[in-house]
Design an enzyme around this catalytic site. Structure first.
Site, PDB file in Angstrom:
ATOM      1  CG  HIS A 191       1.033   4.835  -5.354  1.00 33.48           C
ATOM      2  ND1 HIS A 191       0.440   4.048  -6.312  1.00 33.48           N
ATOM      3  CD2 HIS A 191       2.094   4.124  -4.909  1.00 33.48           C
ATOM      4  CE1 HIS A 191       1.093   2.924  -6.425  1.00 33.48           C
ATOM      5  NE2 HIS A 191       2.125   2.940  -5.583  1.00 33.48           N
TER       6      HIS A 191
HETATM    7  C1  T46 Z   1       4.082   0.509  -6.668  1.00 34.22           C
HETATM    8  C2  T46 Z   1       4.024   0.291  -8.129  1.00 34.22           C
HETATM    9  C3  T46 Z   1       5.364   0.275  -8.808  1.00 34.22           C
HETATM   10  C4  T46 Z   1      -3.011  -6.179  -4.407  1.00 34.22           C
HETATM   11  O1  T46 Z   1      -4.108  -6.664  -4.070  1.00 34.22           O
HETATM   12  N1  T46 Z   1      -1.873  -6.655  -3.847  1.00 34.22           N
HETATM   13  C5  T46 Z   1      -0.652  -6.144  -4.151  1.00 34.22           C
HETATM   14  O2  T46 Z   1       0.371  -6.591  -3.620  1.00 34.22           O
HETATM   15  C6  T46 Z   1      -0.582  -5.070  -5.114  1.00 34.22           C
HETATM   16  C7  T46 Z   1       0.773  -4.446  -5.482  1.00 34.22           C
HETATM   17  C8  T46 Z   1      -1.728  -4.616  -5.665  1.00 34.22           C
HETATM   18  N2  T46 Z   1      -2.928  -5.174  -5.333  1.00 34.22           N
HETATM   19  C9  T46 Z   1      -4.166  -4.703  -5.996  1.00 34.22           C
HETATM   20  C10 T46 Z   1      -4.619  -3.311  -5.587  1.00 34.22           C
HETATM   21  C11 T46 Z   1      -5.292  -2.809  -6.863  1.00 34.22           C
HETATM   22  O3  T46 Z   1      -6.648  -3.245  -6.859  1.00 34.22           O
HETATM   23  O4  T46 Z   1      -3.894  -4.620  -7.398  1.00 34.22           O
HETATM   24  C12 T46 Z   1      -4.571  -3.538  -7.993  1.00 34.22           C
HETATM   25  C13 T46 Z   1      -3.604  -2.643  -8.747  1.00 34.22           C
HETATM   26  O5  T46 Z   1      -2.688  -2.016  -7.805  1.00 34.22           O
HETATM   27  P1  T46 Z   1      -2.099  -0.560  -8.023  1.00 34.22           P
HETATM   28  O6  T46 Z   1      -3.102   0.313  -8.659  1.00 34.22           O
HETATM   29  O7  T46 Z   1      -1.520  -0.105  -6.712  1.00 34.22           O
HETATM   30  O8  T46 Z   1      -0.932  -0.869  -9.079  1.00 34.22           O
HETATM   31  P2  T46 Z   1       0.260   0.085  -9.530  1.00 34.22           P
HETATM   32  O9  T46 Z   1       0.970  -0.639 -10.614  1.00 34.22           O
HETATM   33  O10 T46 Z   1      -0.194   1.456  -9.818  1.00 34.22           O
HETATM   34  O11 T46 Z   1       1.231   0.160  -8.268  1.00 34.22           O
HETATM   35  C14 T46 Z   1       1.998  -0.958  -7.914  1.00 34.22           C
HETATM   36  C15 T46 Z   1       2.114  -1.032  -6.404  1.00 34.22           C
HETATM   37  O12 T46 Z   1       0.813  -1.009  -5.807  1.00 34.22           O
HETATM   38  C16 T46 Z   1       2.916   0.111  -5.842  1.00 34.22           C
HETATM   39  O13 T46 Z   1       3.284  -0.191  -4.525  1.00 34.22           O
HETATM   40  O14 T46 Z   1       4.997   1.142  -6.167  1.00 34.22           O
HETATM   41  O15 T46 Z   1       3.300  -0.876  -8.498  1.00 34.22           O
END
Ligand code: T46
Length: 128
Positions: free
Chosen positions: A45
């Site tokens: 993303h």
């Molecule tokens: C990025 C990469 C490297 C939260 O509630 N608070 C938070 O601060 C974060 C980061 C996530 N979340 C929740 C949202 C989703 O339900 O955690 C779950 C997993 O998040 P996401 O699918 O966005 O995780 P990644 O590892 O794909 O992405 C993350 C960061 O979101 C993003 O900014 O650059 O790590």
């Protein structure tokens, strides 16, 4: 890649993330990603406004950054350096070695509206 202040002596090593010391943004949030099953990818993303610094505090992984025209891969394998990821960059974090820990320092609080999760929307947003 930003070299982080690092201190090594007979007890081991320590690297430091300190706001405004080599980190060109106000750190609002830090999170870390771990226990990543083999072959899994994270990210895929873009953020509209958020700056990030990504550090491989354990193990190694690849961060693919894409500005909408060009993709560049960075292999992060050294806890003494962090990769700055600018706003408006599509990023995919992949090829984690077992036991890797991916630490992210971010310039913003969690905000779902800052995410672009569809690649075609990202390309449209870049054009705009
Ligand atoms: C990025 C990469 C490297 C939260 O509630 N608070 C938070 O601060 C974060 C980061 C996530 N979340 C929740 C949202 C989703 O339900 O955690 C779950 C997993 O998040 P996401 O699918 O966005 O995780 P990644 O590892 O794909 O992405 C993350 C960061 O979101 C993003 O900014 O650059 O790590």
């Amino acid at each position: 890649m930003i070299p982080l202040p690092t201190f090594t002596d007979s007890r081991g090593s320590m690297s430091v993330l300190e706001q405004f010391d080599r980190i060109p943004f106000d750190i609002k949030r830090i999170y870390w990603i771990y226990d990543i099953p083999q072959g899994e990818e994270r990210g895929s993303h873009a953020h509209k406004n958020q700056y990030q610094l990504i550090v491989a505090v354990a193990g190694s992984f690849t961060v693919e950054v894409d500005d909408g025209e060009k993709q560049t891969n960075f292999r992060l394998d050294n806890p003494t350096h962090g990769l700055m990821v600018m706003p408006g960059t599509w990023r995919t974090v992949k090829d984690f070695t077992p036991g890797s820990v991916c630490l992210v320092a971010s310039s913003d609080y969690y905000n779902v509206d800052d995410y672009i999760r569809e690649y075609n929307d990202f390309l449209d947003w870049k054009k705009g």
